[in-house]
Scaffold this active site. Structure first.
Site, PDB file in Angstrom:
ATOM      1  N   LYS A 107      61.973 -48.491  -9.350  1.00 55.56           N
ATOM      2  CA  LYS A 107      60.966 -49.386  -8.728  1.00 55.56           C
ATOM      3  C   LYS A 107      59.738 -49.117  -9.487  1.00 55.56           C
ATOM      4  O   LYS A 107      58.736 -49.951  -9.455  1.00 55.56           O
ATOM      5  CB  LYS A 107      60.699 -48.898  -7.223  1.00 55.56           C
ATOM      6  CG  LYS A 107      62.023 -49.607  -6.328  1.00 55.56           C
ATOM      7  CD  LYS A 107      61.268 -49.607  -4.737  1.00 55.56           C
ATOM      8  CE  LYS A 107      61.062 -48.267  -4.261  1.00 55.56           C
ATOM      9  NZ  LYS A 107      62.374 -47.427  -4.249  1.00 55.56           N
ATOM     10  N   CYS A 167      59.604 -46.262  11.544  1.00 52.16           N
ATOM     11  CA  CYS A 167      60.324 -45.522  11.025  1.00 52.16           C
ATOM     12  C   CYS A 167      60.140 -43.940  11.228  1.00 52.16           C
ATOM     13  O   CYS A 167      61.141 -43.073  11.114  1.00 52.16           O
ATOM     14  CB  CYS A 167      60.101 -45.943   9.585  1.00 52.16           C
ATOM     15  SG  CYS A 167      58.343 -45.416   8.659  1.00 52.16           S
ATOM     16  N   MET A 168      59.042 -43.513  11.626  1.00 51.76           N
ATOM     17  CA  MET A 168      58.733 -41.951  11.658  1.00 51.76           C
ATOM     18  C   MET A 168      58.529 -41.541  13.251  1.00 51.76           C
ATOM     19  O   MET A 168      58.433 -40.314  13.238  1.00 51.76           O
ATOM     20  CB  MET A 168      57.500 -41.533  10.841  1.00 51.76           C
ATOM     21  CG  MET A 168      57.814 -41.878   9.217  1.00 51.76           C
ATOM     22  SD  MET A 168      59.323 -40.958   8.807  1.00 51.76           S
ATOM     23  CE  MET A 168      58.798 -39.216   8.970  1.00 51.76           C
ATOM     24  N   MET A 171      66.654 -42.765   8.472  1.00 48.15           N
ATOM     25  CA  MET A 171      66.264 -43.946   9.869  1.00 48.15           C
ATOM     26  C   MET A 171      67.582 -43.893  10.611  1.00 48.15           C
ATOM     27  O   MET A 171      67.476 -44.396  11.596  1.00 48.15           O
ATOM     28  CB  MET A 171      65.888 -45.378   9.161  1.00 48.15           C
ATOM     29  CG  MET A 171      64.511 -45.302   8.223  1.00 48.15           C
ATOM     30  SD  MET A 171      63.405 -44.646   9.310  1.00 48.15           S
ATOM     31  CE  MET A 171      62.470 -43.552   8.053  1.00 48.15           C
ATOM     32  N   GLY A 196      59.622 -42.419   5.162  1.00 48.47           N
ATOM     33  CA  GLY A 196      60.059 -43.658   4.341  1.00 48.47           C
ATOM     34  C   GLY A 196      58.900 -44.306   3.457  1.00 48.47           C
ATOM     35  O   GLY A 196      59.268 -45.285   2.645  1.00 48.47           O
ATOM     36  N   GLN A 197      57.586 -44.071   3.914  1.00 46.15           N
ATOM     37  CA  GLN A 197      56.470 -44.977   3.190  1.00 46.15           C
ATOM     38  C   GLN A 197      55.547 -44.015   2.515  1.00 46.15           C
ATOM     39  O   GLN A 197      55.654 -42.777   2.896  1.00 46.15           O
ATOM     40  CB  GLN A 197      55.640 -45.805   4.235  1.00 46.15           C
ATOM     41  CG  GLN A 197      56.435 -46.776   4.855  1.00 46.15           C
ATOM     42  CD  GLN A 197      55.777 -47.670   5.912  1.00 46.15           C
ATOM     43  OE1 GLN A 197      55.239 -48.610   5.428  1.00 46.15           O
ATOM     44  NE2 GLN A 197      55.868 -47.155   7.196  1.00 46.15           N
TER      45      GLN A 197
END
Lengths: 84, 847
Positions: free
Chosen positions: B88, B183-184, B374, B411-412
Site C-alpha cells: 500500500k 471496528c474497535m 474484526m 484497523g485504522q
C-alpha cells in the site's frame, strides 16, 4: 531510455526457505523485476516500471508465486510521475 | 529520468532493501543516518511520516522536491515497522495526486440531486463556511439532539482533540462518534470491562518473541501486512514456532498456519469457553496467577439482538452492562457445560482440535500470543468474545508478558490515538474519561478551564454510530458533519441509511462532508469542504501498540484545499460568535491559545499549532501541569499519569513513542510491556508499578489500573447469531478488507492502473455451492438479505476460500456496495455492528 518515465522501487520478498531459490528465479523472469540478493528467506528485488500503478501491479503478482509468504515495500521513487 | 539519476536512484533502492533484509528485522535500525539519509542525496527535503493507511502505523521517510512528494522509504527508526511497509506504500503518493482531487468548496443548491454525481457547484470558503456554520448554529439553538458529527480513526490526534472539545465543551453535545465504532468498539468495551483501562498490555515486539500464534477471526496477511510479515519472520526463524488460525474461512493468513480451525460462524465463544473449561477441569490453569490477579464475575445473559431501534432503551438493552461478582467455583460451574463435545457440536470443529488448542494454552513451557481483529469485534457478541479471549489468557497466566499475551489489533491508523485516547466517542472525554462520571467531568473542566459543573449538561451519552444513522434515515437529524470517512459506503444496512424508498431523512438533513476526493458520501452532501491530506499538513497518529507518531508537513495542499483543523476553527468561530464561557468569549476561551479568530489564521506554524494543542491535551495524562487537575486526580484517585504522554518534540526526535512515556534523568522513555515489572530502560512499566502497583506478584505483573488490581474474568455464555441460515437465506455473508484497497477505496482506487490488481469486489464462493447454484467464475449474481440487495461477480479463485454455505466480499467498491445487504445489528454492549454474519440468498442473474 534517456528521460523515459520510470518508477523505481525496492522490496523484500519473504519465502519459505525450501523454495526461496525457486521464488527468486521466478521473480527474476518477470518484466521489470531484478533480483539483487537472497539473504536467508529474504529476496531483495527492484521493480522498474512506467508508473506507480504498474509497479504495484507487478508487486501484487509476487504473492501468487508458490512459496511467497510476504511482500514488503522498502523504497519507492516516483519523482517522474509526481514532478511530471 | 536521466540515466545518471536513474542509476543513483536504483542503487539507493537496492542499498535500502538490502539493509532491510540483512539479519533480523531489528537489524534495519543500522540504516539510521546512512540509508534513509542517503536516499535523497541532498536533493529533496526529507520529513518523518507515518503511513496513512491501516492500524499498523508503519513509519515512512517522505522525500519532497519542488512541492511534490517524490519518494517514500520505510523508516528504519520507527519502532513499529523497522523499515518495512506493505505494498500500500505505493499509494501514498497516488493518494495525494489523483486527478479528481477536491480543491475548492462545493455547495449543492438543489437537494433533489442528492445521490447523484451532479448538483454541486463551486463556492468560496466564506460562502461554504457561513452556510455550514449557519445550519449548525440554527440546529444547535433549536434542538441540539438533532446535530451530529461522525469522525474517524483516521482523524489525526490534535484535530480529533479539537473536534471533541468543540462538540463537548463548545456545543455541549455528545452527538459525536467515530467510524472506529465500526471496528474497535467491542475491543474497547472488552478492555474497559476486564481491565478498567482501554489499552493493550503488549506490543508488536510480542510477535518476535512468542512461540505459538493463535489468530482469532483475523486476516492479518491482508489487513495488517507488516505485522503478518513479523509473524512469518518469527516462524521462519524458528521451526518450532506454531500458528493456529481460528477462523470461519481459509484466508491468506491461513498460509502460515500449522492448523486451520474452521468454525461455524458465531460459535467462537463456545470454543473459547471449552478451552477455559478444559484448563480448569484438568487443573491446567495457573493457580498463582489466578490467586494474585483475577476476580470472577458473571453478567446479564440472554440479551437478544440489537436489530430494532428500540433495543437500547428496552429492559434488556438497559441491563446488558450489569455484572456481579462470583466465586471461582461458581465460574467453573458456569463453564462446566462447555465440554469439548458440546463446543464441537456447536462449532463443527473436531473435538481433538479444540483439545489440541486447549493444550497449547496449558503448556507453560511455551509462550502463546493471541491476535484478533474484526471477526471478534464485528460480532453480535463482540464484547463477550473479547472477554472470552482474556478469560483464557488470565486463567493460564499469559497476559502482559513478553511474547505471552492477548493482543487486539487495530484497523485504522489512529483508531487508538484519536478515537480512543482522545475520546471522540459519544460517551467519552479525553484520556479514558467518560461523560457520566462526575469526577471525570470535573477533571476535564479543570484542564479546559471551564466553570465547575459546566459539563454536567453532557452527562448522558449521545448517539452511537448506528443510532446516529438510524436517526438520520428517520428524519431525526437536521445537521451532520462527517470527516475522514465515507459512511455512504462503509455503514451497514445502507439500504436503510441511503434512504432507498424513503429519501426524506437524508434529503432533509443538511450534510457537510470534508473530503479529499468525490465519494459516494459527497453525493449526499449539501456542502463539500476540500481537505488537505496526510503530509499536506502536520499531524499525529496513535497506532495499535500505544505508539504515538508524528507525520510532518512535507508539501502544500493543492488549490484551495485546507487543513481540517482550520475548517473546524472557522466553523466553531462562527457558531460560537457572541457566546461566552466563564465571562469570556467562548471561542477564544476554548481555542484562542492557537487560533486568531480575527485574522482567521493559526498563531504559528503547523508545528507550533500542533505542539500547542498537544501540550494542552497532554495535561490530561500529566496532571502536574495543572494544579486544579492535579488536586482532582489525587482526591478521586484517577491515576491519570498512568497513561503519561511526552512533550510533542519527543515524538519527532524518537520517530514515535509508546505510552506511558516516563521522564527519567531528562530523557523520555517509552513503555512496551504495560503492567510488567522490569526496568523502564528495557521497555517495562517500572514507574507505573512503583507508583501504583505491587512487586513480586505472580508472573511479575501488576494490574494497577484494574479495580482492586485484579482484572475481571467474566463468564459469557454462547448465544446464537442474530440470524442463521434458512431456506430463504441459506448463506452466511461475511465482508472485510483486502490488501490493495484501503477501506472504501476513496484513496487507493484513484490511480486507474491500480484497479487492475483488484479491479472489482468479487464474491468469493465455495466451488460446491457454485455447482449447486449453477454458477461459475465471472457470473453475475444477486445477493439478497432481509435488509437489501446487491449484484456482484462470483469467484472461486478469490483471496479467501469460504467453506460451503458461506460467501465473502470486500466492502471497498462503491459500484457494488455490499453494505446494502449487510445487517445493522450490533453488539448490545459495544454498539459495534456485526458485518460478518448476515444471512443471504444468492441467485444467478441470467443474460
Amino acid at each position: 531510455m534517456e528521460n523515459e518515465k520510470v518508477v523505481i522501487s525496492s522490496l523484500v520478498v519473504e519465502a519459505r526457505l525450501a523454495e526461496v531459490e525457486a521464488v527468486a528465479a521466478t521473480l527474476a523472469q518477470m518484466e521489470g523485476v531484478e533480483v539483487h540478493e537472497v539473504n536467508g528467506y529474504k529476496i531483495v528485488v527492484t521493480i522498474e516500471a512506467s508508473s506507480t500503478g504498474a509497479s504495484h501491479e507487478i508487486s501484487s503478482r509476487f504473492i501468487q508465486i508458490p512459496g511467497v509468504l510476504n511482500v514488503n515495500l522498502v523504497y519507492v521513487n516516483f519523482e517522474d510521475e509526481t514532478l511530471g | 529520468m536521466e540515466l545518471t539519476r536513474r542509476s543513483f536512484v536504483k542503487s539507493t533502492a537496492v542499498a535500502l532493501a538490502s539493509a532491510a533484509a540483512a539479519g533480523t528485522l531489528a537489524g534495519c535500525s543500522s540504516l539510521a543516518g546512512t540509508g534513509a539519509d542517503a536516499a535523497a542525496s541532498g536533493e529533496g527535503v526529507k520529513t518523518v511520516g507515518v503511513c496513512r493507511f491501516c492500524g499498523c502505523g508503519c513509519g515512512v521517510i517522505v522525500e519532497a522536491k519542488d512541492g511534490k512528494v517524490v519518494s517514500v522509504t520505510g523508516d528504519p527508526e520507527n519502532g513499529s515497522s523497522r523499515g518495512l511497509n506493505c505494498v500500500k506504500g505505493y499509494y501514498l503518493a497516488g493518494a495525494l495526486y489523483g486527478e479528481d482531487r477536491l480543491t475548492v468548496p462545493l455547495i449543492r443548491d438543489d437537494k433533489a440531486t442528492k445521490g447523484t454525481p451532479d448538483g454541486l457547484r463551486e463556492a468560496t470558503w466564506d460562502e461554504a463556511l457561513d452556510l455550514v456554520a449557519g445550519k449548525l448554529r440554527d440546529t444547535w439553538k433549536a434542538d441540539k439532539s438533532r446535530l451530529a458529527f461522525w469522525g474517524s480513526g483516521q482523524q489525526p490526534i490534535v484535530e480529533g482533540y479539537c473536534t471533541a472539545k468543540f462538540w463537548k465543551a463548545g456545543l455541549l453535545s455528545n452527538n459525536i462518534d467515530p467510524n472506529a465504532r465500526l471496528c474497535m468498539a467491542s475491543a474497547v468495551v472488552g478492555f474497559m470491562n476486564v481491565f478498567q483501562t482501554d489499552e493493550p498490555a503488549g506490543c508488536y515486539a510480542d510477535i518476535d518473541e512468542t512461540d505459538v500464534f493463535v489468530t482469532w477471526g483475523a486476516n492479518m496477511a491482508e489487513a495488517h501486512p507488516m505485522l503478518y510479515s513479523r509473524l512469518t519472520a518469527r516462524k521462519l526463524a524458528d521451526s518450532a514456532v506454531r500458528h493456529y488460525d481460528v477462523t470461519t474461512m481459509t484466508t491468506r493468513t491461513s498460509a502460515s498456519a500449522d492448523k486451520v480451525i474452521t468454525f461455524r460462524p458465531g460459535s467462537d465463544i463456545a470454543i473459547a469457553n471449552a478451552i477455559a473449561n478444559y484448563l480448569i477441569v484438568h487443573d491446567k490453569y495457573d493457580h498463582d496467577f489466578v490467586a494474585d490477579h483475577v476476580q470472577f464475575k458473571q453478567g446479564t445473559e440472554n440479551i437478544g439482538n440489537a436489530t430494532d431501534d428500540g433495543y437500547d432503551k428496552s429492559d434488556i438493552g438497559q441491563a446488558v452492562d450489569n455484572v456481579e461478582p462470583i466465586t471461582f467455583e461458581a465460574f467453573a460451574a458456569r463453564l462446566a457445560p462447555y465440554t469439548l463435545e458440546y463446543a464441537s457440536e456447536l462449532s463443527g470443529v473436531p473435538v481433538e482440535d479444540i483439545q489440541e488448542l486447549a493444550e497449547v494454552f496449558a503448556d507453560k513451557s511455551r509462550r502463546v500470543l493471541s491476535l484478533w481483529t474484526m471477526g471478534v469485534n464485528q460480532h453480535n457478541r463482540g464484547t463477550w468474545m473479547n472477554h472470552c479471549i482474556y478469560n483464557i489468557h488470565l486463567l493460564c497466566g499469559r497476559y502482559a508478558l513478553p511474547g505471552d499475551g492477548a493482543f487486539s489489533l487495530t484497523g485504522q491508523p489512529t483508531a487508538c490515538g484519536t478515537a480512543r485516547e482522545v475520546g471522540t466517542f459519544s460517551h467519552r472525554l479525553p484520556a479514558d474519561l467518560v461523560v457520566k462520571n462526575p469526577d471525570h467531568r470535573r477533571y476535564t473542566e479543570a484542564v479546559w478551564d471551564l466553570p465547575n459543573g459546566y459539563l454536567d449538561a453532557i452527562e448522558t451519552p449521545g448517539y452511537h454510530t448506528v443510532k446516529m444513522f438510524r436517526e438520520l434515515s428517520k428524519g431525526g437529524i437536521d445537521f451532520l458533519w462527517s470527516a475522514h470517512n465515507n459512511w455512504a459506503v462503509s455503514m451497514p444496512n445502507l439500504t436503510r441509511f441511503l434512504g432507498r424508498g424513503d429519501l426524506k431523512g437524508i434529503n432533509d438533513a443538511f450534510i457537510c462532508v470534508a473530503e479529499v476526493y468525490p465519494t459516494l458520501s459527497t453525493q449526499y452532501a449539501d456542502v463539500v469542504l476540500p481537505a488537505a491530506m496526510w503530509v499536506e499538513r502536520e499531524g499525529a497518529f496513535g497506532n495499535g501498540e500505544r505508539r504515538t507518531a508524528v507525520f510532518e508537513k512535507a508539501v502544500d495542499a493543492p488549490g484551495d484545499a485546507k487543513w481540517d483543523l482550520w475548517m473546524l476553527m472557522e466553523i466553531a468561530k462562527r457558531v460560537l460568535a457572541g457566546e461566552q464561557i466563564g465571562g469570556e468569549d467562548a471561542f477564544d476561551h476554548l481555542f484562542g491559545a492557537w487560533y486568531d479568530a480575527d485574522a482567521a489564521a493559526f498563531k504559528g506554524s503547523d508545528r507550533e499549532v500542533c505542539a500547542s494543542i498537544w501540550e494542552e491535551y497532554r495535561t490530561f495524562s500529566n496532571p502536574d501541569l495543572n494544579p486544579d487537575a492535579a488536586a482532582i486526580n489525587t482526591e478521586a484517585k484517577l491515576k491519570m499519569e498512568a497513561k503519561q504522554l511526552a512533550p510533542y518534540e519527543e515524538y519527532i526526535h524518537n520517530h514515535g513513542l509508546t505510552w506511558p512515556v516516563r521522564e527519567v534523568n531528562g530523557q523520555w522513555l517509552p513503555t512496551l510491556w504495560r503492567f510488567c515489572d522490569g526496568k523502564q530502560e528495557d521497555g517495562f512499566d517500572q514507574y507505573g508499578i512503583e507508583a501504583y502497583g505491587e512487586h513480586d506478584k505472580a508472573g511479575g505483573v501488576s494490574f494497577y489500573k484494574s479495580a482492586d488490581k485484579k482484572p475481571s474474568v467474566v463468564f459469557r455464555p454462547w448465544e446464537p447469531p442474530a440470524e442463521e441460515p434458512s431456506d430463504e437465506y441459506p448463506f452466511w455473508f461475511c465482508t472485510g478488507r483486502l490488501l490493495e484497497h484501503w477501506h472504501t477505496g476513496s484513496m487507493t482506487r484513484r490511480v486507474p492502473e491500480l484497479d487492475r490488481a483488484l479491479p472489482e469486489a468479487l464474491l468469493d464462493m465455495n466451488p460446491a455451492d457454485c455447482e449447486r447454484l449453477g454458477v461459475t467464475d465471472g457470473d453475475r449474481v444477486r445477493v439478497t438479505s432481509r435488509f437489501g440487495t446487491c449484484d456482484i461477480t462470483v469467484s472461486t479463485a478469490g483471496r479467501t476460500r469460504p467453506p460451503a454455505g458461506m460467501v465473502f466480499a470486500p466492502f471497498f467498491a462503491e459500484e457494488t456496495l455490499v453494505n446494502l445487504v449487510v445487517q445493522d445489528t450490533y453488539c448490545p454492549l459495544s454498539k459495534e455492528p456485526d458485518f460478518k454474519k448476515t444471512c443471504v440468498s444468492i441467485e444467478k442473474i441470467e443474460g
